[in-house]
Design an enzyme around this catalytic site. Structure first.
Site, PDB file in Angstrom:
ATOM      1  N   ARG A 217       0.839  -1.204   0.000  1.00  0.00           N
ATOM      2  CA  ARG A 217       0.000   0.000   0.000  1.00  0.00           C
ATOM      3  C   ARG A 217       0.878   1.260   0.000  1.00  0.00           C
ATOM      4  O   ARG A 217       2.109   1.165   0.032  1.00  0.00           O
ATOM      5  CB  ARG A 217      -0.899   0.009   1.223  1.00  0.00           C
ATOM      6  CG  ARG A 217      -0.118   0.141   2.522  1.00  0.00           C
ATOM      7  CD  ARG A 217      -1.025   0.142   3.731  1.00  0.00           C
ATOM      8  NE  ARG A 217      -0.372   0.792   4.844  1.00  0.00           N
ATOM      9  CZ  ARG A 217      -0.828   0.779   6.089  1.00  0.00           C
ATOM     10  NH1 ARG A 217      -1.943   0.137   6.364  1.00  0.00           N
ATOM     11  NH2 ARG A 217      -0.178   1.397   7.053  1.00  0.00           N
ATOM     12  N   ILE A 219       3.073   4.479  -0.338  1.00  0.00           N
ATOM     13  CA  ILE A 219       4.187   4.869  -1.202  1.00  0.00           C
ATOM     14  C   ILE A 219       4.807   3.635  -1.871  1.00  0.00           C
ATOM     15  O   ILE A 219       5.171   3.669  -3.048  1.00  0.00           O
ATOM     16  CB  ILE A 219       5.235   5.648  -0.371  1.00  0.00           C
ATOM     17  CG1 ILE A 219       4.630   6.971   0.115  1.00  0.00           C
ATOM     18  CG2 ILE A 219       6.490   5.901  -1.179  1.00  0.00           C
ATOM     19  CD1 ILE A 219       5.494   7.748   1.107  1.00  0.00           C
ATOM     20  N   GLY A 290       8.338   0.830   6.282  1.00  0.00           N
ATOM     21  CA  GLY A 290       8.652   1.647   7.453  1.00  0.00           C
ATOM     22  C   GLY A 290       7.442   1.751   8.348  1.00  0.00           C
ATOM     23  O   GLY A 290       6.305   1.595   7.897  1.00  0.00           O
ATOM     24  N   ASN A 348      11.492  15.621  14.604  1.00  0.00           N
ATOM     25  CA  ASN A 348      10.053  15.872  14.711  1.00  0.00           C
ATOM     26  C   ASN A 348       9.595  15.497  16.112  1.00  0.00           C
ATOM     27  O   ASN A 348       9.933  14.414  16.614  1.00  0.00           O
ATOM     28  CB  ASN A 348       9.304  15.035  13.665  1.00  0.00           C
ATOM     29  CG  ASN A 348       7.913  15.576  13.401  1.00  0.00           C
ATOM     30  OD1 ASN A 348       7.591  16.715  13.763  1.00  0.00           O
ATOM     31  ND2 ASN A 348       7.081  14.765  12.793  1.00  0.00           N
ATOM     32  N   TYR A 354      11.640   7.313  15.338  1.00  0.00           N
ATOM     33  CA  TYR A 354      11.493   7.343  13.874  1.00  0.00           C
ATOM     34  C   TYR A 354      12.596   8.204  13.240  1.00  0.00           C
ATOM     35  O   TYR A 354      13.240   7.795  12.272  1.00  0.00           O
ATOM     36  CB  TYR A 354      10.106   7.898  13.547  1.00  0.00           C
ATOM     37  CG  TYR A 354       9.766   7.968  12.087  1.00  0.00           C
ATOM     38  CD1 TYR A 354       9.414   6.822  11.377  1.00  0.00           C
ATOM     39  CD2 TYR A 354       9.775   9.188  11.398  1.00  0.00           C
ATOM     40  CE1 TYR A 354       9.077   6.883  10.034  1.00  0.00           C
ATOM     41  CE2 TYR A 354       9.442   9.266  10.064  1.00  0.00           C
ATOM     42  CZ  TYR A 354       9.084   8.115   9.380  1.00  0.00           C
ATOM     43  OH  TYR A 354       8.761   8.191   8.048  1.00  0.00           O
ATOM     44  N   THR A 389      -1.192  10.486   1.888  1.00  0.00           N
ATOM     45  CA  THR A 389      -1.515   9.059   1.876  1.00  0.00           C
ATOM     46  C   THR A 389      -2.747   8.849   2.750  1.00  0.00           C
ATOM     47  O   THR A 389      -3.254   9.792   3.362  1.00  0.00           O
ATOM     48  CB  THR A 389      -0.354   8.215   2.460  1.00  0.00           C
ATOM     49  OG1 THR A 389      -0.133   8.656   3.802  1.00  0.00           O
ATOM     50  CG2 THR A 389       0.920   8.354   1.660  1.00  0.00           C
TER      51      THR A 389
HETATM   52  P1  NAD Z   1       2.428   2.758   4.997  1.00  0.00           P
HETATM   53  O1  NAD Z   1       2.257   2.462   6.430  1.00  0.00           O
HETATM   54  O2  NAD Z   1       1.207   3.127   4.195  1.00  0.00           O
HETATM   55  O3  NAD Z   1       3.107   1.499   4.277  1.00  0.00           O
HETATM   56  C1  NAD Z   1       4.230   0.840   4.811  1.00  0.00           C
HETATM   57  C2  NAD Z   1       4.212  -0.593   4.356  1.00  0.00           C
HETATM   58  O4  NAD Z   1       5.341  -1.256   4.975  1.00  0.00           O
HETATM   59  C3  NAD Z   1       2.949  -1.335   4.816  1.00  0.00           C
HETATM   60  O5  NAD Z   1       2.355  -2.027   3.727  1.00  0.00           O
HETATM   61  C4  NAD Z   1       3.473  -2.279   5.881  1.00  0.00           C
HETATM   62  O6  NAD Z   1       2.751  -3.495   5.984  1.00  0.00           O
HETATM   63  C5  NAD Z   1       4.909  -2.515   5.408  1.00  0.00           C
HETATM   64  N1  NAD Z   1       5.738  -3.027   6.503  1.00  0.00           N
HETATM   65  C6  NAD Z   1       5.780  -2.558   7.779  1.00  0.00           C
HETATM   66  N2  NAD Z   1       6.584  -3.347   8.525  1.00  0.00           N
HETATM   67  C7  NAD Z   1       7.049  -4.323   7.704  1.00  0.00           C
HETATM   68  C8  NAD Z   1       7.894  -5.450   7.904  1.00  0.00           C
HETATM   69  N3  NAD Z   1       8.415  -5.724   9.107  1.00  0.00           N
HETATM   70  N4  NAD Z   1       8.154  -6.243   6.851  1.00  0.00           N
HETATM   71  C9  NAD Z   1       7.613  -5.980   5.628  1.00  0.00           C
HETATM   72  N5  NAD Z   1       6.806  -4.937   5.389  1.00  0.00           N
HETATM   73  C10 NAD Z   1       6.526  -4.112   6.411  1.00  0.00           C
HETATM   74  O7  NAD Z   1       3.532   3.887   4.899  1.00  0.00           O
HETATM   75  P2  NAD Z   1       3.842   4.955   3.745  1.00  0.00           P
HETATM   76  O8  NAD Z   1       3.274   6.261   4.146  1.00  0.00           O
HETATM   77  O9  NAD Z   1       3.528   4.424   2.398  1.00  0.00           O
HETATM   78  O10 NAD Z   1       5.434   5.082   3.919  1.00  0.00           O
HETATM   79  C11 NAD Z   1       6.374   4.348   3.159  1.00  0.00           C
HETATM   80  C12 NAD Z   1       7.771   4.777   3.534  1.00  0.00           C
HETATM   81  O11 NAD Z   1       7.902   6.185   3.349  1.00  0.00           O
HETATM   82  C13 NAD Z   1       8.114   4.518   5.007  1.00  0.00           C
HETATM   83  O12 NAD Z   1       9.463   4.132   5.109  1.00  0.00           O
HETATM   84  C14 NAD Z   1       7.886   5.862   5.653  1.00  0.00           C
HETATM   85  O13 NAD Z   1       8.636   6.006   6.834  1.00  0.00           O
HETATM   86  C15 NAD Z   1       8.358   6.780   4.555  1.00  0.00           C
HETATM   87  N6  NAD Z   1       7.818   8.145   4.649  1.00  0.00           N
HETATM   88  C16 NAD Z   1       6.480   8.411   4.504  1.00  0.00           C
HETATM   89  C17 NAD Z   1       6.016   9.721   4.565  1.00  0.00           C
HETATM   90  C18 NAD Z   1       4.546  10.081   4.364  1.00  0.00           C
HETATM   91  O14 NAD Z   1       4.223  11.282   4.416  1.00  0.00           O
HETATM   92  N7  NAD Z   1       3.655   9.122   4.154  1.00  0.00           N
HETATM   93  C19 NAD Z   1       6.917  10.755   4.810  1.00  0.00           C
HETATM   94  C20 NAD Z   1       8.264  10.454   4.974  1.00  0.00           C
HETATM   95  C21 NAD Z   1       8.696   9.144   4.873  1.00  0.00           C
END
Ligand code: NAD
Length: 448
Positions: A217, A219, A290, A348, A354, A389
């Site tokens: 899901r 990103i 993440g 943050n 994090y 998201t």
């Molecule tokens: P999200 O929670 O929607 O998706 C993260 C995915 O990682 C999930 O499908 C989850 O099941 C998977 N995951 C978690 N733990 C896991 C594990 N142990 N093994 C395998 N898969 C695992 O998050 P997102 O918003 O799409 O973020 C994706 C990345 O971008 C992350 O690393 C997040 O820290 C980073 N990020 C996001 C934002 C934002 O604004 N959304 C900003 C900065 C950084």
């Protein structure tokens, strides 16, 4: 997920109202769709005496079918798609006058979602303090100009050390294109590299195998889709509990779903085995999975701390170590892209765990870059800012509005913006981008 305020500000009544009240007017950004021209308008290339990159820039623009106008023709011409300043000739502060004599008149004629790309030598390679000062001054110029530009336009600085001129083409194309819609006010340093003779513009990853973690899901799903669009066979990894969503993403893009908790003790060995048996090797690895477990440090329990470090940092270290150690598994020219975060740069409140994990990613990427260079491979990080998201949609409206507007583009980015930046770093033509941290944050005011 629509941006109601941006849509309002771009409607007839809303535009008049926001103008009168002096409110932000976020633009609808130009984003890439396959088949798009590199730029929607002509380019003016300006420079200083002694600049050495005009030919390289001209070749890129010619190959892309972009019209290049003489600087003095710009005043009468149609609106510009981009301005490129070749500042590799600067050596004393007086040379910076090019900002008002040539850059400013061209910037005035930029169309919406226009691009300013400045090319310079790194200050660290300068022959004198005056030259270093002049080169570093460009950093302040570009970051400030990025803040002044409106209507979805961006300004970025590419540092091209001597010997790295041939690395310029791919990065220049990215920063001119709609792929870099939400990358603004950034500085990327290129390095000398072996470049492919030619690269397919539409499917640069054809025939390659790419692993994306956290692909069920958000990103990660966007990254999987964009890498598949660019030709890669994607091995989509996520926790077994996300199996159904993961299978849907994998089926949609003709990829493979691989249920794996990346923190499991046997995860590195299982990933190596899967890649070796099913695909024989891997070309692109995107460490995207993440989690957040927010609490003020004084209220943080060990479980919250440890789970975030385990998923966001330790797993990336362990998987990468295993892939490097697996003889011949990482194919020549391999690309590893690690997802960090603006929190890892700015910090943050409530996110010590994090932010520590995401800052750690930056240290990891920089430390591994020389080894990757020696293998003809690269490792880089992207640091997203406020990305729209499902997670951010659940924030209270006030927090979400402020979070998404405090950047030069006055809006949140989309998952596809992160995905496009990762896909660019994954391309063969990005061989000269290594050990870099590229923020995808619309030039956020946090940690700038
Ligand atoms: P999200 O929670 O929607 O998706 C993260 C995915 O990682 C999930 O499908 C989850 O099941 C998977 N995951 C978690 N733990 C896991 C594990 N142990 N093994 C395998 N898969 C695992 O998050 P997102 O918003 O799409 O973020 C994706 C990345 O971008 C992350 O690393 C997040 O820290 C980073 N990020 C996001 C934002 C934002 O604004 N959304 C900003 C900065 C950084």
């Amino acid at each position: 997920m629509s941006d109601w305020y941006r849509d309002l500000a771009n409607s007839g009544v809303g535009a008049a109202l926001t103008r009168r009240l002096g409110l932000p007017r976020p633009a609808v950004l130009r984003r890439y769709t396959p088949g798009d021209p590199l730029l929607p308008g002509p380019v003016v290339v300006v420079g200083t005496a002694g600049g050495r990159l005009a030919d390289e820039v001209g070749a890129v623009l010619k190959e892309a079918g972009v019209t290049v106008l003489a600087a003095d023709a710009a005043a009468d011409a149609e609106r510009l798609g981009a301005v490129v300043l070749d500042a590799t000739g600067v050596s004393s502060p007086a040379d910076l006058a090019v900002a008002t004599t040539a850059l400013a008149p061209a910037v005035k004629r930029l169309r919406s979602s226009g691009r300013v790309v400045v090319l310079a030598d790194p200050a660290t390679d300068a022959a004198s303090p005056a030259q270093a000062a002049t080169r570093q001054a460009l950093d302040g110029l570009v970051r400030s100009l990025a803040k002044e530009l409106r209507s979805g336009s961006t300004a970025n600085l590419l540092l091209v050390p001597a010997g790295a001129d041939a690395s310029l083409a791919g990065p220049l194309r990215f920063f001119l294109s709609g792929r870099s819609a939400y990358v603004d006010g950034q500085v990327v340093t290129l390095s000398p590299a072996e470049l492919p003779a030619a690269e397919a513009a539409e499917r640069p990853l054809a025939g390659q195998v790419a692993v994306v973690t956290g692909a069920a899901r958000g990103i990660g799903a966007a990254i999987a889709r964009v890498l598949a669009r660019d030709g890669a066979h994607v091995v989509a990894v996520d926790v077994p509990a996300a199996g159904q969503a993961l299978a849907e993403v994998a089926n949609e893009i003709g990829g493979t779903a691989f249920g794996l908790d990346i923190t499991a003790g046997d995860a590195p060995a299982r990933l190596v085995e899967h890649l070796r048996e099913r695909h024989g090797g891997v070309d692109v690895v995107v460490h995207n999975a993440g989690i957040t477990r927010d609490k003020l440090l004084v209220n943080m329990d060990a479980a919250r701390w440890e789970s975030v470090i385990a998923v966001n940092l330790q797993a990336q270290l362990d998987l990468t170590t295993a892939l490097l150690a697996a003889d011949g598994l990482l194919r020549p020219g391999a690309r590893v892209v690690c997802v960090s975060s603006q929190s890892g740069i700015a910090g943050n409140r409530g996110q010590t765990n994090y932010a520590a994990s995401k800052a750690g990613i930056i240290g990891m990427v920089r430390a591994w870059a020389p080894e990757f260079t020696a293998r003809g491979a690269t490792i880089n990080a992207v640091a997203p800012g406020f990305i729209v998201t499902e997670m951010t949609a659940k924030m209270p409206m006030g927090t979400r509005e402020i979070g998404s507007r405090i950047n030069s583009l006055q809006q949140g980015g989309l998952p596809v913006d992160v995905a496009e930046t990762i896909a660019w770093l994954a391309q063969p033509g990005s061989a000269g981008v290594n050990g870099q941290v590229v923020r995808v944050c619309g030039q956020s005011m946090l940690g700038a």
